[in-house]
Design a protein around this motif. Sequence first.
Motif, PDB file in Angstrom:
ATOM      1  N   ARG A 169    -117.727 -22.807 -12.092  1.00  0.00           N
ATOM      2  CA  ARG A 169    -117.776 -21.340 -12.217  1.00  0.00           C
ATOM      3  C   ARG A 169    -117.451 -20.679 -10.879  1.00  0.00           C
ATOM      4  NH1 ARG A 169    -123.616 -21.813 -14.329  1.00  0.00           N
ATOM      5  NH2 ARG A 169    -123.354 -22.675 -16.431  1.00  0.00           N
ATOM      6  N   LEU A 190    -123.435 -17.767  -9.309  1.00  0.00           N
ATOM      7  CA  LEU A 190    -122.738 -18.179 -10.529  1.00  0.00           C
ATOM      8  C   LEU A 190    -123.586 -19.180 -11.306  1.00  0.00           C
ATOM      9  CD1 LEU A 190    -119.909 -16.968 -11.106  1.00  0.00           C
ATOM     10  CD2 LEU A 190    -120.299 -17.109  -8.644  1.00  0.00           C
ATOM     11  N   VAL A 203    -117.450 -14.765 -16.740  1.00  0.00           N
ATOM     12  CA  VAL A 203    -117.387 -16.144 -16.267  1.00  0.00           C
ATOM     13  C   VAL A 203    -117.808 -17.048 -17.415  1.00  0.00           C
ATOM     14  CG1 VAL A 203    -118.166 -17.795 -14.539  1.00  0.00           C
ATOM     15  CG2 VAL A 203    -117.921 -15.372 -13.937  1.00  0.00           C
ATOM     16  N   ASP A 205    -117.955 -20.883 -19.378  1.00  0.00           N
ATOM     17  CA  ASP A 205    -117.860 -22.334 -19.396  1.00  0.00           C
ATOM     18  C   ASP A 205    -116.870 -22.744 -20.474  1.00  0.00           C
ATOM     19  OD1 ASP A 205    -119.803 -22.581 -17.404  1.00  0.00           O
ATOM     20  OD2 ASP A 205    -121.432 -22.634 -18.871  1.00  0.00           O
ATOM     21  N   ALA A 215    -114.389 -24.100 -16.088  1.00  0.00           N
ATOM     22  CA  ALA A 215    -114.800 -22.703 -16.216  1.00  0.00           C
ATOM     23  C   ALA A 215    -113.611 -21.797 -15.980  1.00  0.00           C
ATOM     24  CB  ALA A 215    -115.915 -22.372 -15.232  1.00  0.00           C
TER      25      ALA A 215
END
Length: 259
Positions: A169, A190, A203, A205, A215
Motif C-alpha cells: 500500500r 497506510l 488505497v 488491496d 495494492a
Amino acid sequence: MSVLLGGADEERLDVWLLRLPKHDQIAHLIDRSELDDRERRRGASFLRPRDAVLYTSAHIALRRILGDCLSIHPSDVRFVREPCPGCGEPHGRPAVATPDPPLHFSLSHGGGMVLVAVASSTVGVDVEQTPRPDTVEMCTPSLHPDERTELAAIQPAERREAFGRIWTRKEAYLKGLGTGLSREPSLDYLGADKDSRPVGWSVLDLPAGPRHSAAAAVRADIAAPAAVHRLPVNVLFDGAAVHAEAVNPGDSALLEPAA
C-alpha cells in the motif's frame, strides 16, 4: 479487449496481473520487437537471467495493454516523465506521451509477478513477494508509528503477510505521489484503518495469490477496481493479443501457476 475509461464524473480503475513461469521456460519465446532501444538495453543489462525476463516481460505486457487501451500498435506507445513533485525536473511519474492522454497507468513487478493498472486518475501500484522474517524486522522501524503498533499486536506467524500488505500500500501510494521512497515511509499511514489513510486517495488491496501482496492507490473515490484481469503468459509472445481472464477478487488462487 479495450478498456473505455469513464468521463470526468466517472472514475475507473482496471488491473492486470501476469504470473510468470520459470524464466528458462519462456526466455526464448518472448517477443521483444515492440520494445524501444532503451528498454532493450535495460533488459540486457541484468546479471541474472530471471531479472532480465521479469523486466522485459513487464514492459511488453505494459505496451500491449496500453496499445490496446489507446487503439495503437504497442511499439507506437511513447512515454514521458511528469515533473518531479520535489524539484520540478522531468523525472517524476511515467506518463503516455499522447496529447491530453485519456488514461493514467502504473507498473510494478516483483517475485515473478507483473502488475499493471490503468485508471482515469493518477494511480500507483505495487506487487511484492511475501517478505522474509529478517526483512520485516529490518524494515519495520521505517514505518509510520501507528503501523508499527499494528504489527506489534499481531502474532509473529502472521506478521510477514501483514507487513507485506502495509508495504505494498505504501509503495503504491508513494508511486502515485510521484516521489517513490525519496519520501520517508514513516510520514504516511497506510495501515489497516482505512479512515486514517491519506485524504483524497483510495488505497486498495489487490488479489495476488498466497505468496504475494499487491495494492493500488488512486487519487479518486474508487471502492474497487472495475475489473481485475489475469493475463496469460502468451501475451508476451509474437503476435499475441491482450486476451485476459477476469479474476474474482476473492479467488486469489487463480493467480498461481498451473501445477
